[in-house]
Write a protein that holds these residues in place. Sequence first.
Motif, PDB file in Angstrom:
ATOM      1  N   VAL A 181       1.015  16.663   1.595  1.00 18.39           N
ATOM      2  CA  VAL A 181      -0.312  16.062   1.436  1.00 18.39           C
ATOM      3  C   VAL A 181      -1.406  17.069   1.803  1.00 18.39           C
ATOM      4  N   SER A 182      -1.142  17.894   2.819  1.00 15.86           N
ATOM      5  CA  SER A 182      -2.116  18.899   3.239  1.00 15.86           C
ATOM      6  C   SER A 182      -2.397  19.901   2.124  1.00 15.86           C
ATOM      7  N   VAL A 183      -1.336  20.341   1.460  1.00 13.62           N
ATOM      8  CA  VAL A 183      -1.483  21.370   0.422  1.00 13.62           C
ATOM      9  C   VAL A 183      -1.935  20.777  -0.911  1.00 13.62           C
ATOM     10  N   LEU A 184      -1.328  19.653  -1.302  1.00 13.30           N
ATOM     11  CA  LEU A 184      -1.551  19.119  -2.641  1.00 13.30           C
ATOM     12  C   LEU A 184      -2.613  18.021  -2.690  1.00 13.30           C
ATOM     13  N   GLY A 185      -2.844  17.366  -1.550  1.00  8.52           N
ATOM     14  CA  GLY A 185      -3.744  16.222  -1.566  1.00  8.52           C
ATOM     15  C   GLY A 185      -3.092  14.978  -2.137  1.00  8.52           C
ATOM     16  N   VAL A 186      -1.784  15.045  -2.342  1.00  9.78           N
ATOM     17  CA  VAL A 186      -1.025  13.943  -2.936  1.00  9.78           C
ATOM     18  C   VAL A 186       0.420  14.096  -2.479  1.00  9.78           C
ATOM     19  N   SER A 187       1.149  12.992  -2.345  1.00 10.10           N
ATOM     20  CA  SER A 187       2.534  13.054  -1.869  1.00 10.10           C
ATOM     21  C   SER A 187       3.503  13.283  -3.026  1.00 10.10           C
ATOM     22  N   TYR A 188       4.718  13.736  -2.691  1.00 14.04           N
ATOM     23  CA  TYR A 188       5.763  13.866  -3.707  1.00 14.04           C
ATOM     24  C   TYR A 188       6.008  12.519  -4.385  1.00 14.04           C
ATOM     25  N   GLU A 189       5.987  11.450  -3.587  1.00 14.76           N
ATOM     26  CA  GLU A 189       6.260  10.127  -4.143  1.00 14.76           C
ATOM     27  C   GLU A 189       5.227   9.752  -5.195  1.00 14.76           C
ATOM     28  N   GLU A 190       3.951  10.050  -4.923  1.00 13.91           N
ATOM     29  CA  GLU A 190       2.894   9.732  -5.889  1.00 13.91           C
ATOM     30  C   GLU A 190       3.076  10.527  -7.180  1.00 13.91           C
ATOM     31  N   ILE A 191       3.481  11.793  -7.062  1.00 16.99           N
ATOM     32  CA  ILE A 191       3.723  12.598  -8.259  1.00 16.99           C
ATOM     33  C   ILE A 191       4.890  12.013  -9.044  1.00 16.99           C
ATOM     34  N   GLY A 192       5.960  11.617  -8.330  1.00 11.23           N
ATOM     35  CA  GLY A 192       7.120  11.027  -8.996  1.00 11.23           C
ATOM     36  C   GLY A 192       6.769   9.735  -9.703  1.00 11.23           C
ATOM     37  N   ILE A 193       5.955   8.889  -9.063  1.00 11.21           N
ATOM     38  CA  ILE A 193       5.537   7.632  -9.690  1.00 11.21           C
ATOM     39  C   ILE A 193       4.729   7.921 -10.945  1.00 11.21           C
ATOM     40  N   GLU A 194       3.847   8.914 -10.867  1.00 13.10           N
ATOM     41  CA  GLU A 194       3.059   9.289 -12.044  1.00 13.10           C
ATOM     42  C   GLU A 194       3.967   9.740 -13.183  1.00 13.10           C
ATOM     43  N   ALA A 195       5.019  10.504 -12.855  1.00 17.27           N
ATOM     44  CA  ALA A 195       5.976  10.934 -13.876  1.00 17.27           C
ATOM     45  C   ALA A 195       6.676   9.732 -14.490  1.00 17.27           C
ATOM     46  N   ALA A 196       7.093   8.783 -13.649  1.00 20.88           N
ATOM     47  CA  ALA A 196       7.783   7.590 -14.146  1.00 20.88           C
ATOM     48  C   ALA A 196       6.883   6.789 -15.087  1.00 20.88           C
ATOM     49  N   VAL A 197       5.599   6.715 -14.758  1.00 19.22           N
ATOM     50  CA  VAL A 197       4.644   5.996 -15.617  1.00 19.22           C
ATOM     51  C   VAL A 197       4.496   6.717 -16.947  1.00 19.22           C
ATOM     52  N   ARG A 198       4.313   8.052 -16.896  1.00 22.46           N
ATOM     53  CA  ARG A 198       4.113   8.817 -18.132  1.00 22.46           C
ATOM     54  C   ARG A 198       5.371   8.822 -18.997  1.00 22.46           C
ATOM     55  N   TRP A 199       6.520   8.723 -18.357  1.00 18.17           N
ATOM     56  CA  TRP A 199       7.772   8.682 -19.123  1.00 18.17           C
ATOM     57  C   TRP A 199       8.163   7.260 -19.507  1.00 18.17           C
ATOM     58  N   ARG A 200       7.303   6.297 -19.122  1.00 17.12           N
ATOM     59  CA  ARG A 200       7.489   4.888 -19.475  1.00 17.12           C
ATOM     60  C   ARG A 200       8.817   4.319 -18.984  1.00 17.12           C
ATOM     61  N   LEU A 201       9.194   4.724 -17.783  1.00 13.80           N
ATOM     62  CA  LEU A 201      10.377   4.142 -17.172  1.00 13.80           C
ATOM     63  C   LEU A 201      10.018   2.746 -16.651  1.00 13.80           C
ATOM     64  N   PRO A 202      10.968   1.817 -16.649  1.00 11.99           N
ATOM     65  CA  PRO A 202      10.653   0.421 -16.302  1.00 11.99           C
ATOM     66  C   PRO A 202      10.217   0.248 -14.853  1.00 11.99           C
ATOM     67  N   GLU A 203       9.606  -0.887 -14.598  1.00  9.82           N
ATOM     68  CA  GLU A 203       9.042  -1.193 -13.284  1.00  9.82           C
ATOM     69  C   GLU A 203      10.097  -1.160 -12.183  1.00  9.82           C
ATOM     70  N   ILE A 204      11.320  -1.624 -12.462  1.00 15.39           N
ATOM     71  CA  ILE A 204      12.354  -1.657 -11.428  1.00 15.39           C
ATOM     72  C   ILE A 204      12.685  -0.256 -10.948  1.00 15.39           C
ATOM     73  N   ILE A 205      12.620   0.725 -11.856  1.00 16.55           N
ATOM     74  CA  ILE A 205      12.894   2.107 -11.444  1.00 16.55           C
ATOM     75  C   ILE A 205      11.729   2.637 -10.621  1.00 16.55           C
ATOM     76  N   ARG A 206      10.500   2.346 -11.012  1.00 17.87           N
ATOM     77  CA  ARG A 206       9.339   2.790 -10.235  1.00 17.87           C
ATOM     78  C   ARG A 206       9.353   2.164  -8.842  1.00 17.87           C
ATOM     79  N   THR A 207       9.824   0.921  -8.774  1.00 18.50           N
ATOM     80  CA  THR A 207       9.923   0.249  -7.469  1.00 18.50           C
ATOM     81  C   THR A 207      11.060   0.845  -6.640  1.00 18.50           C
ATOM     82  N   GLY A 208      12.207   1.048  -7.276  1.00 22.59           N
ATOM     83  CA  GLY A 208      13.391   1.519  -6.562  1.00 22.59           C
ATOM     84  C   GLY A 208      13.292   2.927  -6.037  1.00 22.59           C
ATOM     85  N   MET A 209      12.413   3.757  -6.602  1.00 26.15           N
ATOM     86  CA  MET A 209      12.335   5.156  -6.187  1.00 26.15           C
ATOM     87  C   MET A 209      11.391   5.367  -4.999  1.00 26.15           C
ATOM     88  N   THR A 210      10.783   4.293  -4.497  1.00 27.81           N
ATOM     89  CA  THR A 210       9.851   4.433  -3.382  1.00 27.81           C
ATOM     90  C   THR A 210      10.565   4.224  -2.041  1.00 27.81           C
TER      91      THR A 210
END
Length: 485
Positions: A181-210
């Motif tokens: 967060v210090s370096v990027l201003g964003v967490s790895y989890e937030e980047i991963g969620i953004e990837a899941a959204v852009r790749w149109r993965l279903p909600e259960i996967i976006r929920t399960g990866m947190t």
Amino acid sequence: MLKAALLDRLWGKMSERGDFPMLSQSLRTTMAAVKNDELDFTSLVQVVLSDFALTHKVLRLANSAMYMAFGGNITTVSRALMVLGMDAVGHLVVGLQIVDHFHHSVPRRIDAKLELNRTMLSGCVARKLTERGDLRAGEEAVVCTLMRQVGKLLVVFYLDTEWDQIRRQLDAGIAEKDACVSVLGVSYEEIGIEAAVRWRLPEIIRTGMTAYEPARDDESRQAQWMRAVTNFSTDVANLLTAADLPVAVRDARIAELAQRYSRPLNTDPDVLIEMSISLAREEAGDGVMREINELRASADAIARESLVPEERIRAGVEDLRALPSDNALAPALTLASETVLAGLGFDRTVVFVRQNSGTFKARMGFGPKVDAVMPQLSFASAFQPDVFHLAIANSVGIFIENARDPKMVARLPDWYKRSFGDARSFVLLPVMLDNQSTVALLYGDWTHTEELRRITQQEMAALNELSRELRRFFAHAPVGELEML
């Protein structure tokens, strides 16, 4: 602002390499086929058959010991779908596509390969953990586990400068989440969620990866189970691949994880412990553990192949050039500062920006305890016989090889000596507009080194190129933005 700029730059880098659009399209096609059930049975078969390696992996996994009871000798993708189900094969394909994407994107760096193997090992843990249950849910859990690591993988593979800065903070004892967060201003989890959204993965996967949070009342039992699988698998993989961790300590921590996750996973703690430790004993996951050990054994040789400082700085210059001139000034300065820090292995960097009052004030910095002294780092532009005023009157950078030489100490301002008295060597890079007015000054230093460090002519030339590239961002900065930084 920083979060949006970081994500846009990350996706821009992926698109530049040409592999991101292909991955996005194949993942979307796969998920669309899974969602449409029978209508897209043929589409999913075609997705698999379009890639010989993917076909081979699907059939091999469908015939592996964990699936034998469900199908026996499976020789066609169509049969695999009929026996295992659309969802199971669809998620299996998604997981393989994600892993293959990073396999083919990798530079030679050992840290990138180690992070990919750690991710693959976490997938192995998840598959082993779920192999006796529902196939669809099991493969879905594997995808969740892989996606939980995607944010970090994207940084490691595509944002070299930022990853180097994160590693430096880790070496200084800072927790990885805080360093990210210090370096990027964003967490790895937030980047991963953004990837899941852009790749149109279903909600259960976006929920399960947190992150797993016990006793949540606002989610289903399936979601809690999925989070437990992904988090347990990730934590076990991290322990199994931790460098220099004594076996007794590793096993004790695995036992703690087993106790914590036993209830949500509905599995006896001893079973979880044995399963996890067995992965270390047998070189599991098609040799993932073996490859990790081999990578560590050859770490020194691989590290020597990494970019030299000059090349790292020039790579940062190219990143700056890729930003439009009307881009916000703060992200450009952050990129430049981190490039200087990581490129030369400095301990600290600070960016001074000239205010309307004529005072140069520190507006951002990286390194141990920099935040604490930031308010004291400022100086008036009116001439004083010190090295900082010499630098802002110069059109190129200045390197001070020995900041502790008595003659140099006499040229250092008091505010600097109070804050950075431990500096051994440092560089000052002015950012000068075409009208010869200096609008910013980049500072970087080495502190407690055993011997004096030097900057080569080639490295200084690259640094000067970096400061020249920063000009256009100041030239296009809206009125008042300098005061707001």
